[in-house]
Motif scaffolding. Structure first.
Motif, mmCIF file in Angstrom:
data_model
loop_
_atom_site.group_PDB
_atom_site.id
_atom_site.type_symbol
_atom_site.label_atom_id
_atom_site.label_comp_id
_atom_site.label_asym_id
_atom_site.label_seq_id
_atom_site.Cartn_x
_atom_site.Cartn_y
_atom_site.Cartn_z
ATOM 1 N N LYS A 7 0.856 -1.189 0.000
ATOM 2 C CA LYS A 7 0.000 0.000 0.000
ATOM 3 C C LYS A 7 0.891 1.238 0.000
ATOM 4 O O LYS A 7 2.044 1.176 0.426
ATOM 5 C CB LYS A 7 -0.881 0.025 1.245
ATOM 6 N N PRO A 9 2.665 3.937 1.461
ATOM 7 C CA PRO A 9 3.033 4.070 2.873
ATOM 8 C C PRO A 9 2.530 5.366 3.506
ATOM 9 O O PRO A 9 2.551 6.422 2.869
ATOM 10 C CB PRO A 9 4.563 4.058 2.853
ATOM 11 N N ASP A 10 2.089 5.266 4.744
ATOM 12 C CA ASP A 10 1.663 6.449 5.488
ATOM 13 C C ASP A 10 2.801 7.445 5.625
ATOM 14 O O ASP A 10 2.565 8.653 5.712
ATOM 15 C CB ASP A 10 1.150 6.061 6.883
ATOM 16 N N LYS A 11 4.045 6.963 5.635
ATOM 17 C CA LYS A 11 5.230 7.821 5.786
ATOM 18 C C LYS A 11 5.577 8.585 4.514
ATOM 19 O O LYS A 11 6.405 9.482 4.541
ATOM 20 C CB LYS A 11 6.438 6.980 6.185
ATOM 21 N N SER A 12 4.973 8.210 3.389
ATOM 22 C CA SER A 12 5.326 8.816 2.110
ATOM 23 C C SER A 12 4.778 10.232 1.979
ATOM 24 O O SER A 12 3.660 10.534 2.403
ATOM 25 C CB SER A 12 4.790 7.971 0.952
ATOM 26 N N LYS A 15 1.340 10.515 0.301
ATOM 27 C CA LYS A 15 0.128 10.139 1.050
ATOM 28 C C LYS A 15 -0.813 11.333 1.242
ATOM 29 O O LYS A 15 -2.029 11.170 1.252
ATOM 30 C CB LYS A 15 0.535 9.544 2.405
ATOM 31 N N ILE A 16 -0.261 12.528 1.366
ATOM 32 C CA ILE A 16 -1.061 13.738 1.618
ATOM 33 C C ILE A 16 -2.132 13.933 0.549
ATOM 34 O O ILE A 16 -3.260 14.300 0.864
ATOM 35 C CB ILE A 16 -0.137 14.977 1.680
ATOM 36 N N GLU A 18 -3.347 11.562 -1.551
ATOM 37 C CA GLU A 18 -3.770 10.238 -2.008
ATOM 38 C C GLU A 18 -5.136 10.250 -2.696
ATOM 39 O O GLU A 18 -5.329 9.600 -3.719
ATOM 40 C CB GLU A 18 -3.793 9.271 -0.823
ATOM 41 N N LYS A 19 -6.075 10.984 -2.174
ATOM 42 C CA LYS A 19 -7.435 10.973 -2.735
ATOM 43 C C LYS A 19 -7.518 11.649 -4.112
ATOM 44 O O LYS A 19 -8.477 11.440 -4.834
ATOM 45 C CB LYS A 19 -8.400 11.637 -1.764
ATOM 46 N N SER A 26 2.115 0.369 -5.320
ATOM 47 C CA SER A 26 3.340 0.310 -4.529
ATOM 48 C C SER A 26 3.858 -1.117 -4.514
ATOM 49 O O SER A 26 3.071 -2.065 -4.470
ATOM 50 C CB SER A 26 3.079 0.752 -3.080
ATOM 51 N N ASP A 126 12.189 2.461 4.324
ATOM 52 C CA ASP A 126 11.462 2.322 5.594
ATOM 53 C C ASP A 126 12.338 1.499 6.519
ATOM 54 O O ASP A 126 12.505 0.293 6.337
ATOM 55 C CB ASP A 126 10.108 1.632 5.351
ATOM 56 N N SER A 140 6.563 3.570 -4.946
ATOM 57 C CA SER A 140 5.147 3.873 -5.172
ATOM 58 C C SER A 140 5.025 4.790 -6.379
ATOM 59 O O SER A 140 5.852 5.687 -6.571
ATOM 60 C CB SER A 140 4.534 4.575 -3.957
#
Length: 182
Positions: A7, A9-12, A15-16, A18-19, A26, A126, A140
């Motif tokens: 998926k 990553p939340d750390k990427s 991610k901000i 994403e929508k 990924s 990561d 990703s």
């Protein structure tokens, strides 16, 4: 070595937004960094030099075809190794079709904006908290279509993309492993 689907990553940094993406994928693989000397700049350079030759040939074909449609190409690369040697993987730098949009200690965002679509590629290290030498490398890709032509363009690209990214990821990790054994 196992390369697996992952998926975003939340750390990427990606991610901000994403929508807002029309496409996301990924892939991840593990490597061991015994000496702690594998940084994101090294990963960025390896991204451009770790794919099999058939990927380079596909990009040459892609550039010939899309040039006729007025899309951006990587241009003529006469001395790729010299370009790679000088590449610092810093924000604003360009190598072929890929511009460096952002960079942190553990991630570099590459990509391009064109009239048909915008794409970003995140290379993210990561670090595993329980074992400081074991690390995941996650590649990703995000795509935002700017018009119907972007969607049409991506239809034949998508299956190749799903083959290419895992091969490049595997190549990067193999190069990391090879450099440790020298």
């Amino acid at each position: 070595m196992t390369i697996s689907k992952a998926k975003l990553p939340d750390k990427s940094l990606l991610k901000i937004d994403e929508k807002s993406y029309d496409y996301i994928d990924s892939f991840q693989g593990n490597f061991i960094d015994k000496n702690g000397n594998i940084d994101i700049t090294k990963i960025g350079k390896l991204f451009f030099s770790s794919g099999p030759k058939w990927i380079d040939n596909l990009f040459v074909l892609r550039n010939k075809l899309v040039r006729l449609l007025g899309l951006k190409t990587s241009g003529r690369i006469t001395d790729r190794q010299k370009m790679l040697d000088n590449f610092k993987c810093e924000k604003g730098e360009q190598l072929g079709l890929f511009k460096v949009f952002d960079k942190t200690e553990n991630e570099v965002i590459l990509g391009e904006d064109d009239k048909h679509l915008n794409f970003r590629v995140s290379l993210l290290i990561d670090k595993q908290t329980e074992n400081k030498t074991d690390k995941n490398l996650i590649i990703s890709t995000t795509v935002k279509f700017n018009n119907w032509f972007g969607r049409l363009y991506f239809l034949p690209v998508r299956p190749f993309h799903k083959l290419i990214v895992p091969k490049i990821l595997k190549g990067i990790i193999n190069n990391i492993d090879d450099s440790k054994n020298k």
